[in-house]
Design an enzyme around this catalytic site. Sequence first.
Site, PDB file in Angstrom:
ATOM      1  N   LYS A 205       0.830  -1.213   0.000  1.00  0.00           N
ATOM      2  CA  LYS A 205       0.000   0.000   0.000  1.00  0.00           C
ATOM      3  C   LYS A 205       0.866   1.266   0.000  1.00  0.00           C
ATOM      4  O   LYS A 205       0.631   2.224  -0.731  1.00  0.00           O
ATOM      5  CB  LYS A 205      -0.901  -0.016   1.240  1.00  0.00           C
ATOM      6  CG  LYS A 205      -1.596   1.269   1.550  1.00  0.00           C
ATOM      7  CD  LYS A 205      -2.677   1.520   0.543  1.00  0.00           C
ATOM      8  CE  LYS A 205      -3.318   2.867   0.735  1.00  0.00           C
ATOM      9  NZ  LYS A 205      -4.486   3.038  -0.085  1.00  0.00           N
ATOM     10  N   CYS A 259      -4.193  10.486   1.441  1.00  0.00           N
ATOM     11  CA  CYS A 259      -3.421   9.265   1.206  1.00  0.00           C
ATOM     12  C   CYS A 259      -2.050   9.558   0.641  1.00  0.00           C
ATOM     13  O   CYS A 259      -1.036   9.256   1.255  1.00  0.00           O
ATOM     14  CB  CYS A 259      -4.182   8.364   0.236  1.00  0.00           C
ATOM     15  SG  CYS A 259      -5.828   8.003   0.799  1.00  0.00           S
TER      16      CYS A 259
HETATM   17  N1  SAJ Z   1      -2.375  14.830  -8.624  1.00  0.00           N
HETATM   18  C1  SAJ Z   1      -1.512  15.603  -9.366  1.00  0.00           C
HETATM   19  N2  SAJ Z   1      -1.063  15.124 -10.570  1.00  0.00           N
HETATM   20  C2  SAJ Z   1      -1.452  13.919 -11.044  1.00  0.00           C
HETATM   21  C3  SAJ Z   1      -2.335  13.129 -10.284  1.00  0.00           C
HETATM   22  C4  SAJ Z   1      -2.776  13.602  -9.067  1.00  0.00           C
HETATM   23  O1  SAJ Z   1      -1.127  16.713  -8.977  1.00  0.00           O
HETATM   24  O2  SAJ Z   1      -1.022  13.562 -12.156  1.00  0.00           O
HETATM   25  C5  SAJ Z   1      -2.865  15.332  -7.327  1.00  0.00           C
HETATM   26  C6  SAJ Z   1      -4.383  15.474  -7.298  1.00  0.00           C
HETATM   27  O3  SAJ Z   1      -4.782  16.732  -7.784  1.00  0.00           O
HETATM   28  C7  SAJ Z   1      -4.672  15.282  -5.822  1.00  0.00           C
HETATM   29  C8  SAJ Z   1      -3.596  14.297  -5.363  1.00  0.00           C
HETATM   30  O4  SAJ Z   1      -2.590  14.340  -6.345  1.00  0.00           O
HETATM   31  O5  SAJ Z   1      -4.512  16.490  -5.122  1.00  0.00           O
HETATM   32  C9  SAJ Z   1      -4.049  12.868  -5.181  1.00  0.00           C
HETATM   33  O6  SAJ Z   1      -4.995  12.498  -6.152  1.00  0.00           O
HETATM   34  P1  SAJ Z   1      -5.045  11.068  -6.861  1.00  0.00           P
HETATM   35  O7  SAJ Z   1      -6.215  11.058  -7.749  1.00  0.00           O
HETATM   36  O8  SAJ Z   1      -3.738  10.748  -7.484  1.00  0.00           O
HETATM   37  O9  SAJ Z   1      -5.169  10.023  -5.674  1.00  0.00           O
HETATM   38  P2  SAJ Z   1      -6.167   9.877  -4.401  1.00  0.00           P
HETATM   39  O10 SAJ Z   1      -5.467  10.423  -3.198  1.00  0.00           O
HETATM   40  O11 SAJ Z   1      -7.523  10.371  -4.689  1.00  0.00           O
HETATM   41  O12 SAJ Z   1      -6.243   8.278  -4.301  1.00  0.00           O
HETATM   42  C10 SAJ Z   1      -5.032   7.543  -4.135  1.00  0.00           C
HETATM   43  C11 SAJ Z   1      -5.031   6.361  -5.136  1.00  0.00           C
HETATM   44  N3  SAJ Z   1      -3.714   5.771  -5.168  1.00  0.00           N
HETATM   45  C12 SAJ Z   1      -3.031   5.612  -6.318  1.00  0.00           C
HETATM   46  O13 SAJ Z   1      -3.451   5.959  -7.395  1.00  0.00           O
HETATM   47  C13 SAJ Z   1      -1.693   4.938  -6.222  1.00  0.00           C
HETATM   48  C14 SAJ Z   1      -6.076   5.338  -4.709  1.00  0.00           C
HETATM   49  O14 SAJ Z   1      -5.985   4.183  -5.548  1.00  0.00           O
HETATM   50  C15 SAJ Z   1      -5.854   4.939  -3.248  1.00  0.00           C
HETATM   51  O15 SAJ Z   1      -6.837   4.002  -2.821  1.00  0.00           O
HETATM   52  C16 SAJ Z   1      -5.994   6.200  -2.398  1.00  0.00           C
HETATM   53  O16 SAJ Z   1      -4.957   7.107  -2.787  1.00  0.00           O
HETATM   54  C17 SAJ Z   1      -5.852   5.800  -0.953  1.00  0.00           C
HETATM   55  O17 SAJ Z   1      -6.873   5.794  -0.250  1.00  0.00           O
HETATM   56  O18 SAJ Z   1      -4.738   5.445  -0.550  1.00  0.00           O
END
Ligand code: SAJ
Length: 427
Positions: A205, A259
């Site tokens: 994780k 997360c």
């Molecule tokens: N973000 C960026 N650039 C990107 C992608 C995301 O700046 O290219 C930012 C987003 O705007 C946001 C943050 O990162 O602020 C996180 O967003 P996210 O969509 O990447 O992830 P979370 O936090 O919504 O969900 C993550 C997921 N983990 C992964 O993709 C490895 C999800 O599968 C997990 O279950 C979740 O964390 C968790 O609960 O751990």
Amino acid sequence: MRFQSVCVLGLGYIGLPTASTLAKSGIKVFGVDVDQKVLDNLKEGQIHIHEPGLHELAREALDSRSLTLSNRPEEADAFVIAVPTPVTEDNKADLSHVLEAAEAIVPHLRKGNLVMLESTCPPRTTLDQVAPILERSGLAAGPDFFLAYTPERVLPGHILQELVENARVIGGIDAASAEAGRDLYRAFVDGEILLTDATTAETVKLLENTYRDINIAAANEFSQLAERLGVDVWEAIRLANRHPRVEILQPGPGVGGHCIGVDPWFLVEATPDLTPLIQQARAVNDGQPAHSADLIEQALGGLSGKRIAALGLSYKPNVGDLRGSPAIEIVARLVEGGAEVHTFEPYAQAASVGGAAAERSLKDTLEGADAAVLLVNHRDFVELDPRQAAQAMTGRVAVDLRGAWEAEPWRAAGFDIYTLGVGKPDA
Ligand code: SAJ
């Protein structure tokens, strides 16, 4: 093994969807939360989490009484711990909710039960912290009851679908525990179920979210160097990603949520001397809100007395979750710099930031503004017609922190548009 009843501890972003989904699969579910307000709201049909489809699913489970609510656990075949693990001020895992949940299970634990931990935890938490608490029941973890860790991996906004479709990693304290875990999750998981040991599952994780954090940090660093070099980072990333083995993520105003910005710290805590890259990635991503506020200040030629329409407060598009949102830090910085900030968060309309005015419509937010700032790429904001913005606004400055607005239509409507990661070629 067959499970007829499951007690889910923690009815938050993971626990409530999991409890509702388990209930739908025909299992009798006891939903437990220590927050009486959460229970009262649920009983009145108010779902405190905005997630597509969850309202209907939870209502169905509650109405049919396949999901019942309580503030303490009851005897059941299995227990699922899905409580939060925040980080403390000094970036250490706060396991208090996990340990309290384990303690609450002790009086109800029976021989042959299964206990699953889903909360994100530092490696070895299941073995070193949860097992000894559960053993206060007089039963031994392994011989008397099954104990396993399974990370939740669902993406907010797609939780119900991913809960069923994603592959599941289940790590037991022994092989029989992993297998018991598989038998429980098989009730609703269509994706592959992969068995391992508990500490590996905990680490999996943390690796997943840390990997993503590091890759977002790379994109953010690329965006800053592109600004200096007079390059458009969005164009450069798009072209680089045409390479068959390159997949650069998107830069932005920072990493929010509960997360990705949190979990890497659990690895740092476990091995501080071995994690310089992880720590640096955290520093880069945590620096993005300040950098974004600087960009806005430069675009406006100073903040004092400027009226700013701040579009979006949540941590990512099309959700109302505000936890750890970089947009909130940016608005706070703009307020601190003396700007008059008007915010609008369509997915959490009551959301506000101290010193800023919370508006209820896009039109009111834009009214009389000197600058429109795209903080969150919610669908409606991305599709905003610059001509409509021009009609409402006084000034003609647009700042896009998400690389989501096409510059040409904004320029055609008379705006100076500034985009994070886009340097001026002739600068
Ligand atoms: N973000 C960026 N650039 C990107 C992608 C995301 O700046 O290219 C930012 C987003 O705007 C946001 C943050 O990162 O602020 C996180 O967003 P996210 O969509 O990447 O992830 P979370 O936090 O919504 O969900 C993550 C997921 N983990 C992964 O993709 C490895 C999800 O599968 C997990 O279950 C979740 O964390 C968790 O609960 O751990």
